[in-house]
Design a protein around this motif. Structure first.
Motif, PDB file in Angstrom:
ATOM      1  N   GLU A  68       0.830  -1.207   0.000  1.00 23.19           N
ATOM      2  CA  GLU A  68       0.000   0.000   0.000  1.00 23.19           C
ATOM      3  C   GLU A  68       0.864   1.256   0.000  1.00 23.19           C
ATOM      4  O   GLU A  68       0.623   2.194  -0.768  1.00 23.19           O
ATOM      5  N   LEU A  69       1.884   1.284   0.832  1.00 31.01           N
ATOM      6  CA  LEU A  69       2.780   2.439   0.862  1.00 31.01           C
ATOM      7  C   LEU A  69       3.491   2.618  -0.475  1.00 31.01           C
ATOM      8  O   LEU A  69       3.594   3.732  -0.995  1.00 31.01           O
ATOM      9  N   ARG A  70       3.986   1.534  -1.025  1.00 29.67           N
ATOM     10  CA  ARG A  70       4.700   1.610  -2.299  1.00 29.67           C
ATOM     11  C   ARG A  70       3.804   2.070  -3.435  1.00 29.67           C
ATOM     12  O   ARG A  70       4.270   2.699  -4.383  1.00 29.67           O
ATOM     13  N   SER A  71       2.518   1.774  -3.343  1.00 28.05           N
ATOM     14  CA  SER A  71       1.595   2.188  -4.414  1.00 28.05           C
ATOM     15  C   SER A  71       1.501   3.701  -4.522  1.00 28.05           C
ATOM     16  O   SER A  71       1.123   4.232  -5.567  1.00 28.05           O
ATOM     17  N   PHE A  72       1.836   4.420  -3.441  1.00 22.15           N
ATOM     18  CA  PHE A  72       1.844   5.880  -3.453  1.00 22.15           C
ATOM     19  C   PHE A  72       3.235   6.451  -3.744  1.00 22.15           C
ATOM     20  O   PHE A  72       3.401   7.668  -3.792  1.00 22.15           O
ATOM     21  N   GLY A  73       4.225   5.582  -3.904  1.00 25.18           N
ATOM     22  CA  GLY A  73       5.576   6.037  -4.188  1.00 25.18           C
ATOM     23  C   GLY A  73       6.425   6.254  -2.957  1.00 25.18           C
ATOM     24  O   GLY A  73       7.502   6.866  -3.049  1.00 25.18           O
ATOM     25  N   VAL A  74       5.989   5.760  -1.789  1.00 25.17           N
ATOM     26  CA  VAL A  74       6.764   5.905  -0.559  1.00 25.17           C
ATOM     27  C   VAL A  74       7.893   4.874  -0.545  1.00 25.17           C
ATOM     28  O   VAL A  74       7.673   3.688  -0.844  1.00 25.17           O
ATOM     29  N   ASP A  75       9.086   5.315  -0.187  1.00 24.86           N
ATOM     30  CA  ASP A  75      10.236   4.422  -0.048  1.00 24.86           C
ATOM     31  C   ASP A  75      10.085   3.622   1.250  1.00 24.86           C
ATOM     32  O   ASP A  75      10.010   4.191   2.337  1.00 24.86           O
ATOM     33  N   THR A  76      10.044   2.295   1.132  1.00 25.45           N
ATOM     34  CA  THR A  76       9.849   1.429   2.300  1.00 25.45           C
ATOM     35  C   THR A  76      11.102   0.628   2.639  1.00 25.45           C
ATOM     36  O   THR A  76      11.038  -0.322   3.421  1.00 25.45           O
ATOM     37  N   ASN A  77      12.236   0.994   2.089  1.00 22.71           N
ATOM     38  CA  ASN A  77      13.462   0.212   2.300  1.00 22.71           C
ATOM     39  C   ASN A  77      13.969   0.251   3.734  1.00 22.71           C
ATOM     40  O   ASN A  77      14.787  -0.589   4.123  1.00 22.71           O
ATOM     41  N   SER A  78      13.506   1.213   4.518  1.00 24.30           N
ATOM     42  CA  SER A  78      13.953   1.307   5.916  1.00 24.30           C
ATOM     43  C   SER A  78      12.953   0.691   6.890  1.00 24.30           C
ATOM     44  O   SER A  78      13.049   0.918   8.103  1.00 24.30           O
ATOM     45  N   ILE A  79      11.996  -0.077   6.382  1.00 19.85           N
ATOM     46  CA  ILE A  79      11.067  -0.799   7.253  1.00 19.85           C
ATOM     47  C   ILE A  79      11.676  -2.146   7.610  1.00 19.85           C
ATOM     48  O   ILE A  79      11.977  -2.959   6.732  1.00 19.85           O
ATOM     49  N   LEU A  80      11.882  -2.383   8.902  1.00 20.18           N
ATOM     50  CA  LEU A  80      12.409  -3.661   9.367  1.00 20.18           C
ATOM     51  C   LEU A  80      11.301  -4.706   9.371  1.00 20.18           C
ATOM     52  O   LEU A  80      10.168  -4.419   9.745  1.00 20.18           O
ATOM     53  N   ARG A  81      11.627  -5.919   8.973  1.00 18.81           N
ATOM     54  CA  ARG A  81      10.659  -7.016   9.010  1.00 18.81           C
ATOM     55  C   ARG A  81      10.972  -7.869  10.234  1.00 18.81           C
ATOM     56  O   ARG A  81      11.851  -8.724  10.226  1.00 18.81           O
ATOM     57  N   THR A  82      10.260  -7.570  11.293  1.00 16.87           N
ATOM     58  CA  THR A  82      10.526  -8.220  12.568  1.00 16.87           C
ATOM     59  C   THR A  82       9.275  -8.166  13.434  1.00 16.87           C
ATOM     60  O   THR A  82       8.352  -7.383  13.176  1.00 16.87           O
ATOM     61  N   GLY A  83       9.229  -8.956  14.488  1.00 17.73           N
ATOM     62  CA  GLY A  83       8.089  -8.953  15.386  1.00 17.73           C
ATOM     63  C   GLY A  83       6.979  -9.869  14.916  1.00 17.73           C
ATOM     64  O   GLY A  83       7.086 -10.547  13.889  1.00 17.73           O
ATOM     65  N   GLU A  84       5.862  -9.838  15.668  1.00 17.37           N
ATOM     66  CA  GLU A  84       4.798 -10.813  15.447  1.00 17.37           C
ATOM     67  C   GLU A  84       3.485 -10.231  14.940  1.00 17.37           C
ATOM     68  O   GLU A  84       2.655 -10.975  14.427  1.00 17.37           O
ATOM     69  N   ARG A  85       3.289  -8.912  15.073  1.00  9.25           N
ATOM     70  CA  ARG A  85       1.947  -8.428  14.703  1.00  9.25           C
ATOM     71  C   ARG A  85       1.952  -6.992  14.219  1.00  9.25           C
ATOM     72  O   ARG A  85       2.817  -6.186  14.568  1.00  9.25           O
ATOM     73  N   VAL A  86       0.940  -6.708  13.405  1.00 12.93           N
ATOM     74  CA  VAL A  86       0.640  -5.352  12.943  1.00 12.93           C
ATOM     75  C   VAL A  86      -0.366  -4.742  13.911  1.00 12.93           C
ATOM     76  O   VAL A  86      -1.354  -5.391  14.286  1.00 12.93           O
ATOM     77  N   GLY A  87      -0.135  -3.505  14.324  1.00  8.43           N
ATOM     78  CA  GLY A  87      -1.109  -2.823  15.167  1.00  8.43           C
ATOM     79  C   GLY A  87      -2.422  -2.623  14.433  1.00  8.43           C
ATOM     80  O   GLY A  87      -2.471  -2.506  13.207  1.00  8.43           O
ATOM     81  N   ILE A  88      -3.504  -2.586  15.193  1.00  4.24           N
ATOM     82  CA  ILE A  88      -4.848  -2.430  14.636  1.00  4.24           C
ATOM     83  C   ILE A  88      -5.545  -1.281  15.351  1.00  4.24           C
ATOM     84  O   ILE A  88      -5.359  -1.069  16.548  1.00  4.24           O
ATOM     85  N   TYR A  89      -6.354  -0.524  14.599  1.00  3.84           N
ATOM     86  CA  TYR A  89      -7.301   0.348  15.290  1.00  3.84           C
ATOM     87  C   TYR A  89      -8.673   0.218  14.645  1.00  3.84           C
ATOM     88  O   TYR A  89      -8.801   0.046  13.439  1.00  3.84           O
ATOM     89  N   TYR A  90      -9.686   0.232  15.509  1.00  2.00           N
ATOM     90  CA  TYR A  90     -11.068   0.120  15.094  1.00  2.00           C
ATOM     91  C   TYR A  90     -11.694   1.515  15.114  1.00  2.00           C
ATOM     92  O   TYR A  90     -11.499   2.272  16.065  1.00  2.00           O
ATOM     93  N   LEU A  91     -12.454   1.833  14.085  1.00  2.00           N
ATOM     94  CA  LEU A  91     -13.038   3.168  13.958  1.00  2.00           C
ATOM     95  C   LEU A  91     -14.541   3.086  13.766  1.00  2.00           C
ATOM     96  O   LEU A  91     -15.035   2.336  12.919  1.00  2.00           O
ATOM     97  N   GLU A  92     -15.253   3.861  14.558  1.00  2.00           N
ATOM     98  CA  GLU A  92     -16.694   4.045  14.410  1.00  2.00           C
ATOM     99  C   GLU A  92     -16.934   5.515  14.092  1.00  2.00           C
ATOM    100  O   GLU A  92     -16.595   6.387  14.893  1.00  2.00           O
ATOM    101  N   LYS A 101     -15.494   7.190  17.440  1.00  2.00           N
ATOM    102  CA  LYS A 101     -14.774   6.436  18.463  1.00  2.00           C
ATOM    103  C   LYS A 101     -13.621   5.684  17.827  1.00  2.00           C
ATOM    104  O   LYS A 101     -13.738   5.161  16.718  1.00  2.00           O
ATOM    105  N   VAL A 102     -12.510   5.601  18.558  1.00  2.00           N
ATOM    106  CA  VAL A 102     -11.358   4.795  18.161  1.00  2.00           C
ATOM    107  C   VAL A 102     -11.029   3.835  19.296  1.00  2.00           C
ATOM    108  O   VAL A 102     -10.949   4.240  20.458  1.00  2.00           O
ATOM    109  N   VAL A 103     -10.839   2.563  18.941  1.00  2.00           N
ATOM    110  CA  VAL A 103     -10.377   1.546  19.885  1.00  2.00           C
ATOM    111  C   VAL A 103      -9.049   1.005  19.352  1.00  2.00           C
ATOM    112  O   VAL A 103      -8.976   0.545  18.208  1.00  2.00           O
TER     113      VAL A 103
END
Length: 342
Positions: A68-92, A101-103
């Motif tokens: 998604e980031l690359r589709s806008f032309g953002v350079d993602t080469n400095s993103i480390l691939r590590t850890g177990e999960r992507v953060g989530i937020y829920y929006l109403e 509301k945000v959870v």
């Protein structure tokens, strides 16, 4: 100035359809977003070289966020691939007198666990002239706070301009430190401050006689607040404060002010009467301010560009501000008719 770097967390955004309550129907709209990622996307959309620094797990969800980031032309080469999960937020999404509301569900996400020494700072900042961060990342964990402080120090050591959106998120400061304990030190290394009145008071403990809940603005009080900010943080060369008159979830007044060594300025005010999505509105202001300060001779023009861009963001679903420079400058010039372009 060749490159613009942001550091933070990109999250999976799960939004209840339209203006439904959580789980009113058994579905969510899944997209991506997050303060610093939103800024990187907007800067790339304006034609600048934007890099997003973060950490994501090496799995399908992490892959999708990077695509998604690359589709806008953002350079993602400095993103480390590590850890177990992507953060989530829920929006109403709110409507009329019912607020949005945000959870958050982001504890233990990859960015919360990465260490400052995990990044190659020479590579991150090698081609950059500007670094942007927010008060959100330092709120996630002690290691994220350490990472944020290290990043601003590394940027300043290399002569970059550093901007910070002070973003106070009360739901996130849970690891034993208060926001002012962390943010006051971080902001002592910042050149361009971005905030609303709540951020100044709750992130930095800079008190002022302004009330975020009132829905009405007394400009003289914001002028005094900006002066107090510059006094308490003399390293700031520019201090901006967004001014939101919250009449309801659907109708806001929108403007901003800027203080620098030459004094205090207030922007044009926009009446936004049919808000589509206000999440990401502050990030759209920050990104457009960065663009304006790096492209316009007059800071007043940079302020007007930022306010116009963020006004337009309120018409766009999702975290990202999908507008062009030409569209923003057209609104700056006074064309707010919304007529169909044929």
């Amino acid at each position: 100035m060749t490159g613009f770097v942001t550091l933070g967390e990109i999250m999976l955004r799960l939004k209840a359809p339209s203006h439904e309550r959580f789980f009113q129907s058994p579905q969510f709209e899944a997209t991506f977003g997050g303060g610093e990622a939103n800024v990187a996307v907007a800067l790339a959309n304006y034609g600048l070289n934007a890099t997003f620094v973060s950490a994501l797990p090496d799995n399908d969800v992490g892959d999708a966020a990077i695509r998604e980031l690359r589709s806008f032309g953002v350079d993602t080469n400095s993103i480390l691939r590590t850890g177990e999960r992507v953060g989530i937020y829920y929006l109403e999404a709110g409507a009329n007198q019912r607020p949005s509301k945000v959870v958050y569900d982001r504890a233990g996400s990859s960015i919360c666990e990465v260490e400052p020494g995990d990044f190659d700072w020479d590579a991150v900042f090698g081609a950059a002239g500007w670094f942007h961060i927010t008060g959100i990342t330092p709120a996630l964990s002690q290691t994220a706070a350490d990472l944020s402080l290290r990043a601003v120090k590394e940027a300043k050591a290399r002569g970059l301009t550093v901007s910070c959106d002070f973003n106070f998120r009360g739901k996130l400061w849970k690891y034993g430190k208060s926001a002012p304990e962390v943010m006051r030190e971080l902001v002592s290394h910042v050149d361009v401050g971005i905030a609303n009145e709540e951020d100044c008071q709750k992130s930095l403990a800079v008190t002022a006689d302004v009330a975020v809940e009132s829905g009405e603005l007394e400009l003289a009080k914001y002028e005094a607040l900006s002066e107090k900010m510059m006094y308490e943080f003399p390293n700031l060369s520019v201090m901006t404060i967004t001014l939101r008159e919250s009449h309801s979830a659907d109708r806001n007044g929108w403007s901003a002010c800027l203080r620098d060594a030459n004094g205090f300025q207030h922007s044009r005010r926009y009446e936004i009467s049919d808000i589509v999505d206000r999440v990401g509105g502050g990030d759209s202001f920050a990104s457009a301010l960065i663009y304006g300060l790096s492209r316009y001779t007059e800071r007043k023009d940079a302020l007007e560009f930022a306010v116009a861009a963020s006004c337009l963001k309120h018409s766009i679903i999702g975290d990202f501000n999908r507008v062009s420079v030409a569209e923003v400058e057209k609104l700056m010039a006074g064309d707010a008719s919304g007529r169909v372009q044929r």
